[in-house]
Design an enzyme around this catalytic site. Sequence first.
Site, PDB file in Angstrom:
ATOM      1  N   SER A   1      25.740  29.234  31.003  1.00  0.00           N
ATOM      2  CA  SER A   1      26.739  29.280  29.919  1.00  0.00           C
ATOM      3  C   SER A   1      27.760  28.148  30.002  1.00  0.00           C
ATOM      4  O   SER A   1      28.548  27.941  29.083  1.00  0.00           O
ATOM      5  CB  SER A   1      27.454  30.622  29.901  1.00  0.00           C
ATOM      6  OG  SER A   1      28.437  30.708  30.925  1.00  0.00           O
TER       7      SER A   1
ATOM      8  N   THR B   1      23.501  33.522  34.960  1.00  0.00           N
ATOM      9  CA  THR B   1      23.083  33.898  36.325  1.00  0.00           C
ATOM     10  C   THR B   1      22.170  35.106  36.339  1.00  0.00           C
ATOM     11  O   THR B   1      21.252  35.208  37.140  1.00  0.00           O
ATOM     12  CB  THR B   1      24.342  34.169  37.195  1.00  0.00           C
ATOM     13  OG1 THR B   1      25.031  32.936  37.348  1.00  0.00           O
ATOM     14  CG2 THR B   1      23.993  34.720  38.556  1.00  0.00           C
TER      15      THR B   1
ATOM     16  N   THR C   1      28.465  34.084  32.816  1.00  0.00           N
ATOM     17  CA  THR C   1      29.858  34.568  32.893  1.00  0.00           C
ATOM     18  C   THR C   1      30.868  33.426  32.765  1.00  0.00           C
ATOM     19  O   THR C   1      32.015  33.675  32.436  1.00  0.00           O
ATOM     20  CB  THR C   1      30.105  35.284  34.236  1.00  0.00           C
ATOM     21  OG1 THR C   1      29.933  34.339  35.307  1.00  0.00           O
ATOM     22  CG2 THR C   1      29.168  36.469  34.407  1.00  0.00           C
ATOM     23  N   ASP C   2      30.451  32.182  32.990  1.00  0.00           N
ATOM     24  CA  ASP C   2      31.419  31.083  32.980  1.00  0.00           C
ATOM     25  C   ASP C   2      32.158  30.982  31.653  1.00  0.00           C
ATOM     26  O   ASP C   2      33.353  30.709  31.633  1.00  0.00           O
ATOM     27  CB  ASP C   2      30.732  29.730  33.259  1.00  0.00           C
ATOM     28  CG  ASP C   2      30.293  29.601  34.711  1.00  0.00           C
ATOM     29  OD1 ASP C   2      29.658  28.579  35.045  1.00  0.00           O
ATOM     30  OD2 ASP C   2      30.547  30.539  35.493  1.00  0.00           O
TER      31      ASP C   2
HETATM   32  N1  ASP Z   1      27.144  29.545  35.867  1.00  0.00           N
HETATM   33  C1  ASP Z   1      26.721  30.868  35.430  1.00  0.00           C
HETATM   34  C2  ASP Z   1      26.801  30.913  33.905  1.00  0.00           C
HETATM   35  O1  ASP Z   1      27.893  30.950  33.380  1.00  0.00           O
HETATM   36  C3  ASP Z   1      27.588  31.924  36.065  1.00  0.00           C
HETATM   37  C4  ASP Z   1      27.155  33.350  35.761  1.00  0.00           C
HETATM   38  O2  ASP Z   1      26.412  33.615  34.796  1.00  0.00           O
HETATM   39  O3  ASP Z   1      27.625  34.254  36.510  1.00  0.00           O
HETATM   40  O4  ASP Z   1      25.789  30.851  33.252  1.00  0.00           O
END
Ligand code: ASP
Length: 351
Positions: free
Chosen positions: A82, A38, A115-116
Amino acid sequence: MKRLSIISALMFNVYFTHTLIAENPKLPTVVIVATGGTIAEKIDPKTGAAIPAVTGEELVANIPELNKIANIEVVNFSNIDSSQMTPEIWAKLSKTVDDILKKPYVKGVVITHGTDTMSEGSYFLDLTLTVNKPVVFTGAMRNASSPYSDGPPNLINAITQVCDPNATNWGVTVTLNQYINSARRVSKMQATNPQTFQSEESGYLGYILKGKVLRMNDVLYRHTLSIPSVLPKIDILSDYAGSDGSLIRASVDNGAKGIVVIGVGEGNVNALMFDAIKYALSKNVTVVISTRVHNGAIAGEYGDAGGGSTLEAAGAILSTTLRAAKARLLLMLLLPTNKSFSEIKQYFSEP
Ligand code: ASP
């Protein structure tokens, strides 16, 4: 002075670029390895949804104050959400970061990542990096199209942490919203809030305030394992009310070398799941028992068919505190070694 050296190698259809943004001999050098997430996503005007859109250089270019903290080099490793990460990609990321850390002038590395799957990706590197220098994973919960993106402050804090003499011997950390978490303990606990990463019962390692690291804890359990040429297939399957064990049998028949079972409570499953676990064990598939419960250790107290004590007696390994996603990666790295069953079991018994 601006030095641009391009090292390009095809990796996952992305190119590897290595850019020095600015050089001040009085400042340490931190390398940012950008993988996506993200922090590097923007809203696609056609769909209104966030998609990968920002390079590592663009992330840095938007934060001029970084030049006061460190010399920055940028490596664009990938640019993917991710949710698309795999252990094989993390293996290549680990080797890439290890090579960067071996350069004497490099103080440490910041990895921008989604973050995932950050909690398990950071743990994979914590288990496999061989150089003891600061490595900080960071990202964002609000994308780069938002005027309130948490990406820039998170990136400033991550680079600050790498440069801070107070932040040594922590292995790999996950640092967002000023809080510093160890890779082993961290979990993503909130689907949309910037304060999503928590270390709960074990506590944060530290907190970043006004450009300084406030150190609150040390890392007690760390291991370094080599990356095998082929990562074995390890599945994760969950017990639930009425589960019949058929997916465990299918996983065994489909070639899994290990299975991590998410139990209920203190690592318990129902009788049909227990029968399927015994089938897996009879086919020399290593079974590790975790739990869906967030906190607490599991010690095998229940003796009914599928209780933790019965599972352990049947040959399953109880994962004391590591939950499924991380237990899977640890087992993936342990199985190809020549470690005995009892040695492997010991790794999972650590609190
Ligand atoms: N869907 C995103 C990821 O994991 C969520 C994030 O980065 O906050 O790449």
